[in-house]
Design an enzyme around this catalytic site. Structure first.
Site, PDB file in Angstrom:
ATOM      1  N   GLN A  53      -8.057 -12.848  -6.445  1.00 50.41           N
ATOM      2  CA  GLN A  53      -8.673 -11.517  -6.470  1.00 50.41           C
ATOM      3  C   GLN A  53      -8.811 -10.982  -7.886  1.00 50.41           C
ATOM      4  O   GLN A  53      -9.639 -10.101  -8.150  1.00 50.41           O
ATOM      5  CB  GLN A  53      -7.863 -10.526  -5.615  1.00 50.41           C
ATOM      6  CG  GLN A  53      -6.528 -10.076  -6.198  1.00 50.41           C
ATOM      7  CD  GLN A  53      -5.387 -11.009  -5.855  1.00 50.41           C
ATOM      8  OE1 GLN A  53      -5.597 -12.043  -5.218  1.00 50.41           O
ATOM      9  NE2 GLN A  53      -4.178 -10.650  -6.252  1.00 50.41           N
ATOM     10  N   CYS A  84       4.747  -2.397  12.937  1.00 53.09           N
ATOM     11  CA  CYS A  84       4.398  -2.631  14.341  1.00 53.09           C
ATOM     12  C   CYS A  84       4.074  -4.113  14.505  1.00 53.09           C
ATOM     13  O   CYS A  84       4.302  -4.904  13.588  1.00 53.09           O
ATOM     14  CB  CYS A  84       3.226  -1.744  14.778  1.00 53.09           C
ATOM     15  SG  CYS A  84       1.631  -2.184  14.033  1.00 53.09           S
ATOM     16  N   GLU A 132      -3.882 -16.056  -6.858  1.00 54.05           N
ATOM     17  CA  GLU A 132      -4.235 -14.661  -7.130  1.00 54.05           C
ATOM     18  C   GLU A 132      -5.702 -14.534  -7.515  1.00 54.05           C
ATOM     19  O   GLU A 132      -6.078 -13.888  -8.512  1.00 54.05           O
ATOM     20  CB  GLU A 132      -3.339 -14.081  -8.234  1.00 54.05           C
ATOM     21  CG  GLU A 132      -1.853 -14.107  -7.913  1.00 54.05           C
ATOM     22  CD  GLU A 132      -1.450 -13.193  -6.764  1.00 54.05           C
ATOM     23  OE1 GLU A 132      -2.283 -12.363  -6.328  1.00 54.05           O
ATOM     24  OE2 GLU A 132      -0.310 -13.304  -6.281  1.00 54.05           O
ATOM     25  N   THR A 166       0.696 -18.230  -1.353  1.00 54.36           N
ATOM     26  CA  THR A 166       1.153 -19.102  -2.431  1.00 54.36           C
ATOM     27  C   THR A 166       1.855 -20.335  -1.883  1.00 54.36           C
ATOM     28  O   THR A 166       1.691 -21.446  -2.406  1.00 54.36           O
ATOM     29  CB  THR A 166       2.088 -18.339  -3.378  1.00 54.36           C
ATOM     30  OG1 THR A 166       1.395 -17.197  -3.913  1.00 54.36           O
ATOM     31  CG2 THR A 166       2.543 -19.226  -4.531  1.00 54.36           C
ATOM     32  N   ASN A 195       2.662 -11.087   1.330  1.00 54.07           N
ATOM     33  CA  ASN A 195       3.736 -11.775   2.036  1.00 54.07           C
ATOM     34  C   ASN A 195       3.248 -12.589   3.231  1.00 54.07           C
ATOM     35  O   ASN A 195       4.005 -12.824   4.174  1.00 54.07           O
ATOM     36  CB  ASN A 195       4.809 -10.775   2.506  1.00 54.07           C
ATOM     37  CG  ASN A 195       6.182 -11.420   2.578  1.00 54.07           C
ATOM     38  OD1 ASN A 195       6.486 -12.344   1.839  1.00 54.07           O
ATOM     39  ND2 ASN A 195       7.017 -10.930   3.481  1.00 54.07           N
ATOM     40  N   SER A 196       2.007 -13.044   3.194  1.00 58.61           N
ATOM     41  CA  SER A 196       1.466 -13.840   4.304  1.00 58.61           C
ATOM     42  C   SER A 196       1.606 -15.343   4.072  1.00 58.61           C
ATOM     43  O   SER A 196       1.202 -16.135   4.925  1.00 58.61           O
ATOM     44  CB  SER A 196      -0.007 -13.484   4.539  1.00 58.61           C
ATOM     45  OG  SER A 196      -0.783 -13.720   3.377  1.00 58.61           O
ATOM     46  N   HIS A 239      -1.295   2.045  10.131  1.00 58.07           N
ATOM     47  CA  HIS A 239      -0.167   2.460   9.302  1.00 58.07           C
ATOM     48  C   HIS A 239      -0.517   2.556   7.823  1.00 58.07           C
ATOM     49  O   HIS A 239       0.257   3.102   7.046  1.00 58.07           O
ATOM     50  CB  HIS A 239       1.018   1.519   9.532  1.00 58.07           C
ATOM     51  CG  HIS A 239       1.705   1.765  10.839  1.00 58.07           C
ATOM     52  ND1 HIS A 239       1.702   0.842  11.870  1.00 58.07           N
ATOM     53  CD2 HIS A 239       2.382   2.858  11.292  1.00 58.07           C
ATOM     54  CE1 HIS A 239       2.362   1.335  12.896  1.00 58.07           C
ATOM     55  NE2 HIS A 239       2.776   2.554  12.576  1.00 58.07           N
ATOM     56  N   CYS A 259      -0.986  -2.710   9.024  1.00 55.70           N
ATOM     57  CA  CYS A 259      -2.241  -2.639   9.764  1.00 55.70           C
ATOM     58  C   CYS A 259      -3.022  -1.409   9.289  1.00 55.70           C
ATOM     59  O   CYS A 259      -2.517  -0.588   8.518  1.00 55.70           O
ATOM     60  CB  CYS A 259      -1.970  -2.546  11.265  1.00 55.70           C
ATOM     61  SG  CYS A 259      -1.079  -1.046  11.760  1.00 55.70           S
TER      62      CYS A 259
END
Length: 210
Positions: free
Chosen positions: A92, A151, A90, A16, A12-13, A193, A190
């Protein structure tokens, strides 16, 4: 000279969306781009296309299997048209050999290749084969940043929850999303978490990894 780029980020960064904007920039200038996508990506029942939650329009893509020779593929396409850039969604999920082939394409065809993907899998301490190879072969490595779900720290990991329970082992390839609409959900988090997920998740069956 052309370069091999690896643009990575947590789920979600906007990876795409970035790819689609780059594709638009090229096509608006009348330049041909080729978009490749590993056939492992089956989210949203997509076929040979790339789409993003952040952008309405999608782009056609050429599906790539593990056995696909990318040098031969691009050589065949060059018989039909000039290629200004190659974009990989994608990334990876590429094999290590396919990443090496992309490096050869950059050097021999002088075509820039921009790869977008995850660096880390949800598996504890494991990188995807394609990501590890890109970290080795890429000329330029860029992080597309995102914020942890729990966070304000930078998200660097992908926490997989199945039926609400965090997962740290299993298959490398697990298809899910971040919108919470299915039982398989990835969350950008992070390191803190990832190792110690929120108590409401730990209470559902999995203790802290610390």
């Amino acid at each position: 000279m052309a370069k091999l780029y690896f643009r990575y980020g947590a789920m979600n960064s906007g990876k795409t969306a970035n790819l689609l904007m780059v594709a638009d920039n090229y096509t608006n200038q009348g330049k041909n781009v080729v978009i490749l996508k590993p056939d492992k990506d089956t989210r949203w029942n997509m076929a040979a296309e790339v789409k993003s939650r952040a952008i309405v329009s999608s782009k056609p893509a050429t599906l790539v299997s593990d056995s696909q020779d990318l040098i031969q593929l691009i050589s065949d396409l060059l018989q039909e048209k000039e290629i200004a850039a190659i974009l990989v969604e994608e990334a990876q999920f590429l094999t290590a050999e396919q990443v090496r082939q992309l490096a050869v394409i950059v050097d021999t065809k002088n075509i820039p290749v921009l790869c977008y993907g995850l660096r880390c899998s949800y598996l504890d301490g494991k990188l995807f084969d394609g990501s590890a190879a890109l970290l080795y072969w890429a000329d330029t490595i860029e992080e597309i940043k995102n914020v942890c779900q729990y966070c304000t720290s930078k998200a660097t990991k992908n926490l997989l929850c199945i039926d609400g329970i965090p997962q740290y082992s299993g298959s490398f390839v697990v298809m899910g999303d971040v919108d919470g609409s299915s039982e398989i959900v990835f969350t950008p988090v992070c390191r803190k978490h990832y190792i110690n997920p929120p108590s409401e998740l730990r209470s559902q069956g999995l203790g802290s990894r610390g």
